[in-house]
Design a protein around this motif. Structure first.
Motif, short mmCIF file in Angstrom:
data_model
loop_
_atom_site.label_atom_id
_atom_site.label_comp_id
_atom_site.label_asym_id
_atom_site.label_seq_id
_atom_site.Cartn_x
_atom_site.Cartn_y
_atom_site.Cartn_z
N SER A 2 0.83 -1.18 0.00
CA SER A 2 0.00 0.00 0.00
C SER A 2 0.88 1.25 0.00
O SER A 2 2.10 1.17 -0.06
N ARG A 3 0.23 2.42 0.11
CA ARG A 3 1.00 3.67 0.06
C ARG A 3 2.10 3.68 1.10
O ARG A 3 2.03 3.02 2.13
N GLY A 4 3.14 4.45 0.82
CA GLY A 4 4.24 4.53 1.76
C GLY A 4 3.81 5.14 3.09
O GLY A 4 2.86 5.93 3.16
N LEU A 5 4.52 4.78 4.13
CA LEU A 5 4.23 5.28 5.46
C LEU A 5 4.88 6.64 5.69
O LEU A 5 5.94 6.93 5.15
N ARG A 6 4.24 7.43 6.53
CA ARG A 6 4.87 8.65 7.06
C ARG A 6 5.48 8.25 8.41
O ARG A 6 4.76 7.82 9.31
N ILE A 7 6.80 8.40 8.51
CA ILE A 7 7.52 7.94 9.70
C ILE A 7 8.19 9.13 10.37
O ILE A 7 8.95 9.86 9.73
N ALA A 8 7.90 9.31 11.65
CA ALA A 8 8.58 10.32 12.47
C ALA A 8 9.63 9.60 13.31
O ALA A 8 9.30 8.66 14.04
N ALA A 32 17.02 3.48 2.60
CA ALA A 32 16.31 2.31 2.08
C ALA A 32 14.80 2.46 2.28
O ALA A 32 14.01 2.05 1.41
N LEU A 33 14.37 3.02 3.40
CA LEU A 33 12.93 3.27 3.60
C LEU A 33 12.40 4.22 2.51
O LEU A 33 11.31 4.01 1.96
N HIS A 34 13.18 5.25 2.21
CA HIS A 34 12.79 6.18 1.14
C HIS A 34 12.69 5.45 -0.19
O HIS A 34 11.74 5.67 -0.95
N ALA A 35 13.65 4.58 -0.48
CA ALA A 35 13.64 3.84 -1.74
C ALA A 35 12.40 2.94 -1.84
O ALA A 35 11.94 2.65 -2.95
N ARG A 36 11.87 2.51 -0.72
CA ARG A 36 10.68 1.68 -0.69
C ARG A 36 9.40 2.52 -0.69
O ARG A 36 8.30 1.98 -0.60
N GLY A 37 9.53 3.85 -0.77
CA GLY A 37 8.35 4.70 -0.89
C GLY A 37 7.85 5.31 0.39
O GLY A 37 6.77 5.93 0.41
N HIS A 38 8.61 5.19 1.48
CA HIS A 38 8.20 5.77 2.76
C HIS A 38 8.80 7.16 2.94
O HIS A 38 9.86 7.48 2.40
N GLN A 39 8.11 8.01 3.69
CA GLN A 39 8.56 9.38 3.94
C GLN A 39 8.99 9.50 5.40
O GLN A 39 8.18 9.31 6.30
N VAL A 40 10.26 9.84 5.61
CA VAL A 40 10.81 9.91 6.96
C VAL A 40 11.16 11.35 7.31
O VAL A 40 11.83 12.04 6.55
N THR A 41 10.68 11.78 8.48
CA THR A 41 11.15 13.03 9.08
C THR A 41 12.01 12.65 10.28
O THR A 41 11.54 11.93 11.18
N PHE A 42 13.26 13.11 10.28
CA PHE A 42 14.20 12.77 11.34
C PHE A 42 14.38 13.97 12.25
O PHE A 42 14.83 15.03 11.81
N TYR A 43 14.03 13.79 13.52
CA TYR A 43 14.15 14.86 14.51
C TYR A 43 15.41 14.63 15.34
O TYR A 43 15.58 13.56 15.95
N GLU A 44 16.30 15.61 15.35
CA GLU A 44 17.55 15.47 16.10
C GLU A 44 17.88 16.74 16.85
O GLU A 44 17.57 17.85 16.39
N PRO A 45 18.52 16.61 18.02
CA PRO A 45 18.84 17.81 18.82
C PRO A 45 20.11 18.49 18.33
O PRO A 45 21.01 17.85 17.77
#
Length: 371
Positions: A2-8, A32-45
């Motif tokens: 199904s559609r890619g996941l939005r991952i925080a 690799a998650l991006h290549a599989r169609g998922h959207q990742v937002t990475f929160y870092e300090p």
């Protein structure tokens, strides 16, 4: 699928490897998650001078949000935004607001949203929880939908299940062949044995044994030591201290020395089944790897053919003493074939997707150990 996941994803840092041993792991997985169609937002300090020592710009395969470590307002805004994701990940060892994040991400759970605790240092975390029964994380573990771990195999899965984890899945280190690959040799890094690792209290004794002891036994050989924190440490005359080696230089280092040494930290060595990122970086470059012995090594590389295994500095020295250049090239090429066939981050992401209920995991040599 199904559609890619939005991952925080709340982690230590995606854009800086400075005092951040998880950087390569994060980058490989998230690319690799991006290549599989998922959207990742990475929160870092913005902490530990990592932003001042970036080794990459913001990538096009993830959105990076940097928040200040001063006060909680900025991290609370990030949590509010993360509540719109399909999957929320709190990684261990962020270094700032860890206890707050471990509790608050669980407030984001609702139908259709999975919350994951991703332990990038499970052996150390589990030993800490054993020593500190009042640690707040202990009571939170059963509330997470999944615990993913950097490694550890059955011992880590068993330990997390004993803490009440609903599901624990090791997602091992792997190779990203777009970033770690064979490269031209560099005269700066030529030598008989190279070791790359920051000076850490729970690894220093093993570095003394496996690297510095081997150097002392082979005074005519050239040893290379890369990583932060070693400047104040007296070293044998045949050891060259390289200081911090940026990630974009790792391929050249791995391809220049006759052999590359991997040394696990104490807790990882005790639990086993925890190959470090250096194992796959070296194999991806086609380097001849010598590793300290750990249980489960054969799941990733075949001892004697794809990797050399040592149980002491004396055994490291013996490997270096007898290793010819053609033998080293043969071992490195065999390791490269093995990791490309079954140990890339695309293989690992297939396991992540399976754990999240998106698809079946492929059959590989290092299958997940799930409970």
């Amino acid at each position: 699928m199904s559609r890619g996941l939005r991952i925080a994803f709340f982690g230590s840092s995606l854009v800086s490897a400075y005092w951040n041993g998880a950087a390569t792991y994060y980058r490989g997985l998230i690319r690799a998650l991006h290549a599989r169609g998922h959207q990742v937002t990475f929160y870092e300090p913005d902490a530990f001078e990592r932003q001042q020592h970036r080794d990459m710009a913001d990538p096009d395969w993830a959105r990076v949000v940097v928040y200040t470590e001063q006060g909680t307002e900025a991290v609370e805004r990030c949590l509010e935004e993360a509540g719109r994701a399909d999957v929320v990940v709190k990684a261990s060892g962020v270094g700032v607001f860890d206890a707050l994040l471990e509790a608050r991400v669980l407030d984001l759970k609702r139908p259709g949203v999975q919350v994951v605790f991703w332990d990038v240092d499970a052996p150390a975390t589990l030993e800490r929880l054993e020593r500190q029964p009042d640690d707040p994380l202990r009571a939170l573990v059963p509330r997470y939908d999944h615990v993913f771990t950097y490694g550890g195999g059955a011992p880590v899965v068993t330990a997390y299940r004993a803490l009440g984890a609903r599901r624990c899945v090791p997602i091992y280190n792997a190779l990203d062949p777009t970033t770690h690959h064979p490269a031209p040799a560099d005269a700066r890094f030529q030598g008989d044995l190279a070791f790359l690792g920051n000076r850490l209290p729970d690894r220093e004794a093993r570095v003394e044994d496996f690297f510095l002891r081997a150097a002392a036994l082979l005074p005519a050989s050239r040893f290379l030591l890369g990583g932060s924190g070693w400047a104040a440490r007296p070293l044998p005359a045949n050891v060259t201290n390289l200081g911090h080696v940026y990630t974009h230089e790792h391929n050249a280092l791995n391809c220049s020395a006759r052999a590359v040494l991997n040394i696990h930290r104490d807790s990882m060595a005790r639990f086993g089944f925890s190959p470090a990122t250096r194992v796959f970086e070296a194999a991806g470059a086609g380097a001849c790897l010598i590793t300290d012995a750990f249980e489960g090594v054969e799941l990733f590389l075949e001892p004697g053919r794809e990797v050399l295994v040592a149980r002491s500095g004396e055994e490291v020295a013996e490997h270096v003493r007898r290793l010819t250049a053609p033998e080293a090239r043969g071992i490195g090429q065999a390791a490269l074939r093995r990791v490309l066939a079954g140990h890339t981050y695309l293989h690992r992401v297939s396991q992540v997707e399976a754990a999240l209920g998106l698809r079946a995991a492929p059959a590989t040599a290092a299958r997940e150990c799930v409970a």
